[in-house]
Design a protein around this motif. Structure first.
Motif, PDB file in Angstrom:
ATOM      1  N   UNK A  49      -2.103 -14.329  34.542  1.00 26.70           N
ATOM      2  CA  UNK A  49      -2.444 -15.703  34.606  1.00 26.70           C
ATOM      3  C   UNK A  49      -2.210 -16.406  33.066  1.00 26.70           C
ATOM      4  N   UNK A  50      -2.001 -15.539  32.173  1.00 26.59           N
ATOM      5  CA  UNK A  50      -1.526 -16.321  30.871  1.00 26.59           C
ATOM      6  C   UNK A  50      -0.077 -16.652  31.343  1.00 26.59           C
ATOM      7  N   UNK A  51       0.787 -15.882  32.082  1.00 26.32           N
ATOM      8  CA  UNK A  51       2.094 -16.406  32.178  1.00 26.32           C
ATOM      9  C   UNK A  51       2.253 -17.426  33.139  1.00 26.32           C
ATOM     10  N   UNK A  52       1.117 -17.337  34.051  1.00 25.03           N
ATOM     11  CA  UNK A  52       0.988 -18.664  35.122  1.00 25.03           C
ATOM     12  C   UNK A  52       0.769 -19.988  34.296  1.00 25.03           C
ATOM     13  N   UNK A  53       0.101 -19.851  33.479  1.00 22.23           N
ATOM     14  CA  UNK A  53      -0.519 -20.996  32.439  1.00 22.23           C
ATOM     15  C   UNK A  53       0.816 -21.404  31.535  1.00 22.23           C
ATOM     16  N   UNK A  54       1.521 -20.523  31.098  1.00 22.41           N
ATOM     17  CA  UNK A  54       2.759 -20.981  30.337  1.00 22.41           C
ATOM     18  C   UNK A  54       3.831 -21.397  31.008  1.00 22.41           C
ATOM     19  N   UNK A  55       3.914 -20.815  32.360  1.00 22.58           N
ATOM     20  CA  UNK A  55       4.789 -21.632  33.304  1.00 22.58           C
ATOM     21  C   UNK A  55       4.590 -23.031  33.485  1.00 22.58           C
TER      22      UNK A  55
END
Length: 100
Positions: A9-15
């Motif tokens: 989820x953090x990686x999705x948010x960053x993307x």
């Protein structure tokens, strides 16, 4: 498993902070199903609520008649309720700083 979900989820948010993307694009990038991406995006939207960021959603849109008033923007409709076409573009998501 919870830790892996948070990382995804953090990686999705960053993307989504760097560029808009559709669920299919994100699914391909993160090697997940589009259904899983949509569930993660629901959580991301809730987790940034109340912060200085917001999730923006460009709704699904019928490529044939232009209909874009779908009830659920966090969904992948299979066809247009207006003209019944199955040519529906996916919603596009992005995360931006909230404007005051």
């Amino acid at each position: 498993m919870r830790e892996a979900d948070e990382t995804t989820r953090q990686r999705l948010t960053d993307a989504l902070r760097t560029r808009p993307a559709t669920p299919s694009e994100l699914a391909s990038e993160f090697d997940l199903t589009t259904g899983s991406i949509l569930r993660h995006l629901e959580h991301v939207a809730r987790s940034i609520d109340g912060t200085d960021e917001q999730m923006l959603v460009s709704p699904p849109r019928c490529r044939d008649c232009g209909f874009d008033r779908f009830d659920d923007r966090l969904n992948l409709p299979s066809r247009c309720p207006e003209c019944k076409s199955e040519s529906v573009a996916e919603p596009v998501f992005t995360v931006e700083r909230a404007r005051e």
